[in-house]
Design an enzyme around this catalytic site. Structure first.
Site, short mmCIF file in Angstrom:
data_model
loop_
_atom_site.label_atom_id
_atom_site.label_comp_id
_atom_site.label_asym_id
_atom_site.label_seq_id
_atom_site.Cartn_x
_atom_site.Cartn_y
_atom_site.Cartn_z
N HIS A 1 -52.47 87.51 -10.80
CA HIS A 1 -52.95 87.39 -12.70
C HIS A 1 -52.37 88.38 -13.29
O HIS A 1 -52.64 90.05 -12.91
CB HIS A 1 -54.89 88.17 -11.39
CG HIS A 1 -55.81 87.30 -13.25
ND1 HIS A 1 -56.17 85.58 -13.26
CD2 HIS A 1 -55.75 88.03 -14.09
CE1 HIS A 1 -57.12 85.83 -14.07
NE2 HIS A 1 -57.09 87.34 -14.60
N ASP B 1 -53.22 88.91 -17.70
CA ASP B 1 -53.46 88.70 -18.28
C ASP B 1 -52.84 88.76 -19.82
O ASP B 1 -53.87 88.85 -21.36
CB ASP B 1 -54.80 89.10 -18.83
CG ASP B 1 -56.24 87.94 -18.24
OD1 ASP B 1 -56.78 86.80 -18.94
OD2 ASP B 1 -57.20 89.28 -16.99
N GLU C 1 -58.47 80.57 -15.45
CA GLU C 1 -59.23 81.27 -14.52
C GLU C 1 -60.68 80.88 -15.89
O GLU C 1 -60.95 81.27 -16.79
CB GLU C 1 -58.95 82.97 -15.81
CG GLU C 1 -59.56 84.01 -15.14
CD GLU C 1 -59.63 85.20 -15.51
OE1 GLU C 1 -60.10 86.56 -14.73
OE2 GLU C 1 -59.42 85.79 -16.63
N HIS D 1 -65.60 81.97 -13.96
CA HIS D 1 -65.08 83.16 -14.93
C HIS D 1 -66.93 83.95 -14.69
O HIS D 1 -67.10 83.75 -13.37
CB HIS D 1 -64.53 83.26 -16.25
CG HIS D 1 -64.18 84.40 -16.73
ND1 HIS D 1 -64.96 85.45 -17.75
CD2 HIS D 1 -63.09 85.18 -16.33
CE1 HIS D 1 -64.70 86.50 -17.82
NE2 HIS D 1 -63.44 86.56 -17.28
N HIS E 1 -63.27 84.55 -8.76
CA HIS E 1 -65.32 85.53 -9.98
C HIS E 1 -66.19 84.58 -9.44
O HIS E 1 -67.00 84.33 -9.94
CB HIS E 1 -64.76 85.15 -11.30
CG HIS E 1 -64.11 85.86 -11.95
ND1 HIS E 1 -64.55 86.80 -12.86
CD2 HIS E 1 -62.09 85.62 -12.42
CE1 HIS E 1 -64.09 87.54 -13.64
NE2 HIS E 1 -62.47 86.77 -12.94
N HIS F 1 -57.33 87.98 -8.06
CA HIS F 1 -57.60 89.77 -7.92
C HIS F 1 -58.89 89.45 -8.34
O HIS F 1 -60.11 90.17 -9.10
CB HIS F 1 -57.12 89.31 -9.92
CG HIS F 1 -58.24 88.55 -10.64
ND1 HIS F 1 -58.51 86.94 -10.63
CD2 HIS F 1 -58.51 88.59 -11.94
CE1 HIS F 1 -59.15 86.69 -11.44
NE2 HIS F 1 -59.18 88.22 -12.11
N ASP G 1 -54.50 92.18 -12.69
CA ASP G 1 -55.54 92.40 -13.65
C ASP G 1 -55.17 92.84 -14.89
O ASP G 1 -56.09 93.27 -15.68
CB ASP G 1 -56.98 92.39 -13.24
CG ASP G 1 -57.88 91.34 -14.25
OD1 ASP G 1 -57.52 90.73 -14.84
OD2 ASP G 1 -59.32 91.60 -13.68
#
Length: 415
Positions: free
Chosen positions: A41, A43, A144, A171, A217, A238, A307
């Site tokens: 993961h 971003d 995500e 999420h 999540h 993650h 992450d």
């Protein structure tokens, strides 16, 4: 004279320690040259939206210095493969989540096209190995948050065809069909008691497609339901160990054991708040999570899920993606074998992805599930009811969706 001897002794000890550390780091680089580091993961795509509104012509990833991730850092960190997150905030739910998610998928594709000497877009386990052989970073997409598909199996399939290979079920907000991790923290109300009937349909359809089910999540209820229902291994792209840091985003020991039974993977998150449950952390703290997961479930269920560029605080010594070899060296210093390290680097994820692909192939004769979510469960001012003959009809889950997991589990033992 005594003072000189003491100083000399301290220098020698320091020198020996430095040699030992260099030896572990050199070994880490060697192992990373043999097995791709696959991170679950990152971003960076969201940073490209925030900073440049996805205008790639306005940014040079060779020179970008305001992010955890750029091309020089990727090369220094020996990043073999990356799941880039196609993330949009929960505020987009019931509004423009699908559009924004498609734009995030698009920016990943364009990033790979702009830097073809660095990135290679792939969608399979073999594709990761092929990119590694070409000395390129294999680039995959993970969406995500289930809000990104707007409760539509058709949208899920469309995103798969665009190259998406995992969906994080939620999420930090409930969807009409799944509760999110904040339910366990007491911040959000229980809405679906884990997964709704449509949420369970979604699990089966993801198995059929060959899409990884990401539980990073979700609350414990969804973890358990997904693990029980899925015919394929699942991932936590993650997340870290709850026993080390009791945060609701982390994975409790009883779930780690089920992940082991399912041959899945937990990819350790580097966010300080999930590492130490405080604002400060270091490499040793992160390694504690690796050690704990290994102790509970074995080295076969561990991976890396930093992450980066999705969090505001990262551990000392892991300031950006270039620093990951230092963590690999720390694991070696703690006595991890070469095989254990290679498993965590990438072999575990490759195994999981290959098994997901095998389940997909076994389901190739199964037709797509086209039973929609009941309109009453998604009705809102921004949604029309075209196609629903009875907008208030009760949910009719397809028989195939209910019987297929059982049939697949039986076939796994008979093939």
């Amino acid at each position: 004279m005594l003072k000189q001897v003491i100083v000399a002794s301290l220098w020698i000890c320091s020198f020996d320690l430095g040699l030992a550390q260099d030896a572990h780091l050199n070994r880490a680089y060697q192992l990373m040259s043999e097995t791709p580091l696959i991170d679950g993961h990152n971003d960076l795509p969201w940073q490209l939206r925030k900073l440049f509104n996805n205008q790639l012509n306005k940014v040079d990833l060779n020179k970008l210095e305001t992010t955890h991730t750029n091309i020089p850092k990727i090369k220094q960190g020996r990043l073999g493969a990356q799941f880039w997150a196609a993330y949009v905030p929960c505020e987009t739910q019931y509004k423009d989540a699908v559009r924004q998610t498609l734009e995030q998928i698009d920016v990943v594709h364009r990033m790979c096209e702009k830097y073809p000497d660095t990135f290679k877009f792939v969608t399979t386990s073999q594709g990761i190995l092929d990119a590694f052989e070409e000395n390129k970073t294999a680039s995959l997409i993970g969406v995500e948050g289930g809000h990104s598909i707007d409760s539509s199996l058709g949208t899920l399939r469309t995103m798969y065809h665009l190259g998406v290979r995992y969906l994080t079920l939620t999420h930090s907000c409930n969807t009409p069909w799944a509760d999110n991790w904040r339910v366990d923290a007491g911040s959000d109300p229980v809405q679906s008691n884990g997964l709704s009937p449509f949420g369970k349909q979604l699990i089966v359809e993801m198995n059929r497609l060959g899409m990884l089910i990401d539980l990073a999540h979700v609350p414990v209820s969804v973890m358990n339901q997904a693990l029980d229902l899925s015919a394929a291994p699942v991932i936590f792209s993650h997340s870290s160990a709850y026993a080390v840091c009791p945060h609701s985003r982390n994975v409790p020991d009883e779930v780690l054991l089920k992940v082991k039974e399912k041959n899945g993977i937990v990819m350790v998150n580097f966010y300080n708040d999930y590492v130490t449950c405080s604002q400060k952390a270091n490499i040793s703290d992160v390694a504690d999570h690796f050690d704990h997961i290994k102790k509970v479930g074995g080295a076969k269920i561990i991976g890396f899920g930093g992450d980066y560029d999705g969090v505001t605080r990262v551990p000392d010594g892991l300031e950006d993606v270039s620093k990951v070899p230092n963590l690999v060296a720390e694991l070696l210093r703690r006595g991890w074998t070469d095989e254990d390290v290679k498993d965590a680097l990438g072999n575990n994820l490759l195994r999981v992805m290959s098994e997901v692909e095998r389940v997909r192939d076994n389901m190739k004769n199964q037709v797509p599930d086209d039973v929609p979510i009941p309109y009453a469960e998604v009705e809102n001012p921004c949604r029309t009811s075209f196609g629903y003959t009875d907008a208030g009809a009760a949910h009719s889950v397809s028989t195939a969706a209910l019987l297929l997991p059982l049939a697949l589990h039986v076939s796994m033992f008979t093939n």
